[in-house]
Design an enzyme around this catalytic site. Structure first.
Site, PDB file in Angstrom:
ATOM      1  N   TYR A  41      -6.263  -0.095   0.592  1.00 41.97           N
ATOM      2  CA  TYR A  41      -6.789  -0.572  -0.690  1.00 41.97           C
ATOM      3  C   TYR A  41      -8.289  -0.297  -0.838  1.00 41.97           C
ATOM      4  O   TYR A  41      -8.846  -0.387  -1.924  1.00 41.97           O
ATOM      5  CB  TYR A  41      -6.539  -2.074  -0.860  1.00 41.97           C
ATOM      6  N   LYS A  56       3.312   0.576  11.238  1.00 47.69           N
ATOM      7  CA  LYS A  56       4.281   1.671  11.225  1.00 47.69           C
ATOM      8  C   LYS A  56       3.799   2.709  12.239  1.00 47.69           C
ATOM      9  O   LYS A  56       3.424   3.832  11.878  1.00 47.69           O
ATOM     10  CB  LYS A  56       4.373   2.270   9.811  1.00 47.69           C
ATOM     11  N   ASP A  81       8.842  -2.182   8.343  1.00 53.22           N
ATOM     12  CA  ASP A  81      10.095  -2.162   7.568  1.00 53.22           C
ATOM     13  C   ASP A  81      11.157  -3.030   8.241  1.00 53.22           C
ATOM     14  O   ASP A  81      11.914  -3.744   7.576  1.00 53.22           O
ATOM     15  CB  ASP A  81      10.596  -0.731   7.351  1.00 53.22           C
ATOM     16  N   ASP A 101       0.421  -7.555   2.138  1.00 56.43           N
ATOM     17  CA  ASP A 101       0.593  -7.863   0.720  1.00 56.43           C
ATOM     18  C   ASP A 101       2.089  -8.039   0.426  1.00 56.43           C
ATOM     19  O   ASP A 101       2.534  -9.022  -0.184  1.00 56.43           O
ATOM     20  CB  ASP A 101       0.021  -6.682  -0.087  1.00 56.43           C
ATOM     21  N   ASP A 155       4.388 -11.814   0.303  1.00 56.19           N
ATOM     22  CA  ASP A 155       5.104 -12.173  -0.930  1.00 56.19           C
ATOM     23  C   ASP A 155       6.586 -12.400  -0.631  1.00 56.19           C
ATOM     24  O   ASP A 155       7.201 -13.333  -1.145  1.00 56.19           O
ATOM     25  CB  ASP A 155       4.989 -11.059  -1.980  1.00 56.19           C
TER      26      ASP A 155
END
Ligand code: NAD
Length: 368
Positions: A145, A196, A229, A253, A257
């Site tokens: 980001y 990852k 994942d 993020d 959520d």
């Protein structure tokens, strides 16, 4: 009893339902001042659209410096349709980004706790989420980001290319891992680090640096590594296997959520953002509910204040060293829910629906 002196809490109500939920938090802090020999000085400031309306600026220097001087900042929410077409630098969210950046709030803590009384509100089976209590620690100031180079550029054949850069350094990784390990020491000594590393070099570095910090400074922490994942799947399959999860800005993020939604309502979810220690050894921090300004219900006194009240509880625990008061406040919320008292968003049959102020009063009555 000794009074705790001169502790400044800055309340930034913001927009929409922000002022309504912060009003309840203010009542609770005043109750603590009066009944628990605390001596918090409460300051307030405009932020977001409310500040823009008055000053044509989403956060003034005066409010920003108040935030720097406070031991904890508690924010309601910012934004709303009225401000959607403002130029980028004037938009309400710029205030949040400025506070996060300038206070160097690099660790975002999002608990996902399932209240027994509200198990039915989750989309998962009760046995999967009943008793759930996990904490996601998301890196907040680095990664894709913020990385450079970034942008959209024209390339050959009339095409365009969008670029963002994902990068992390040793110190960025280890300072957020440290927050996760320290939290785990107060919980169940268990941390899952997610990245990852199968497809990203920055993920390989993340895994190595988290492991190195654990080996050097946290021998008693049970650390495991998981691909992000897989973590997303495991959160749905068996969320209770986790205690503390630490991950980068992008994965955090999404995973935070997802974890939050396991528990049902947006109106119940608090968050904390912690920064580096200042020269006096105090950690800079900001606390806010996960929800936004909910323009659809603003001004009606029907918003659920619990997410903001639990954000105050996190402030008591993580910034103000008042664990006993934090426990008291958490258990007051539990007792209110035990009594079947509900705001509209968590209402179900057989329960008693109340408005925002009555919910605040009910929590205070259980503090007594
Ligand atoms: P939202 O969280 O404001 O609302 C989503 C839905 O949840 C709405 O139906 C709302 O009524 C409900 N809801 C949210 N909080 C509630 C509460 N405490 N009690 C009862 N119901 C509640 O998200 P949105 O509608 O996507 O965004 C509205 C505005 O808030 C936008 O301007 C957005 O940019 C802003 N926003 C701000 C923040 C923040 O300040 N940190 C976070 C998210 C969104």
């Amino acid at each position: 009893m000794i009074k705790v002196k001169n502790r400044k809490i800055l309340l930034l109500p913001g927009d929409g339902i922000g002022p309504e939920v912060i009003r309840e938090v203010k009542k609770i802090i005043e109750w603590f001042n009066k009944n628990k020999s605390l001596d918090f000085k409460i300051e307030e400031g405009l932020v977001g659209g409310a500040s823009y309306d008055k000053h044509k600026n989403p956060i003034t220097d005066e409010v920003f410096y108040k935030a720097l001087e406070s031991e904890a900042v508690i924010l309601g929410a910012v934004g709303g349709p009225k401000y959607d077409n403002l130029e980028f630098s004037k938009r309400p969210e710029r205030a949040l980004l400025k506070l996060r950046k300038e206070l160097k709030l690099f660790a975002n803590l999002r608990p996902a706790i399932c209240f027994e009384q509200l198990v039915a509100a989750s989309s998962l089976k009760p046995e999967i989420i009943s008793g759930l209590d996990i904490m996601i620690v998301r890196e907040l100031t680095g990664g894709i980001y913020f990385g450079e180079p970034r942008g959209i550029e024209a390339i050959e054949n009339n095409e365009r290319k969008g670029v963002n850069t994902h990068s992390y350094t040793t110190s960025e990784i280890q300072r957020v891992a440290k927050v996760a390990f320290d939290l785990a020491k107060k919980r169940n000594n268990k941390v899952t680090s997610c990245e990852k590393s199968n497809v990203m070099e920055a993920g390989v570095l993340w895994r190595e640096e988290v492991q190195a910090l654990k080996d050097k400074e946290y021998p008693n922490i049970d650390l495991s590594h998981m691909l992000a994942d897989n973590c997303a799947m495991q959160l749905l399959r068996n969320p209770k296997q986790f205690d503390v999860i630490v991950t980068d800005n992008l994965f955090g993020d999404i995973l935070s959520d997802e974890a939050a939604m396991l528990t049902g309502s947006l109106g119940l979810l608090p968050s904390a953002s912690l920064g580096a220690k200042d020269k006096n050894g105090k950690t800079r921090s900001m606390y806010e509910p996960v929800h936004g300004s909910a323009p659809d219900i603003a001004g009606k006194n029907i918003a659920n204040p619990i997410a903001t009240v639990l954000s105050l509880s996190m402030a008591l625990r993580y910034s103000l060293d008042l664990d006993i008061e934090a426990d008291l406040l958490d258990s007051a919320v539990q007792k209110v829910l035990d009594d079947g008292i509900r705001t509209k968003d968590i209402m179900s049959s057989g329960k008693k629906e109340v408005n925002t102020s009555v919910m605040g009063d009910a929590i205070i009555s259980k503090l007594k």
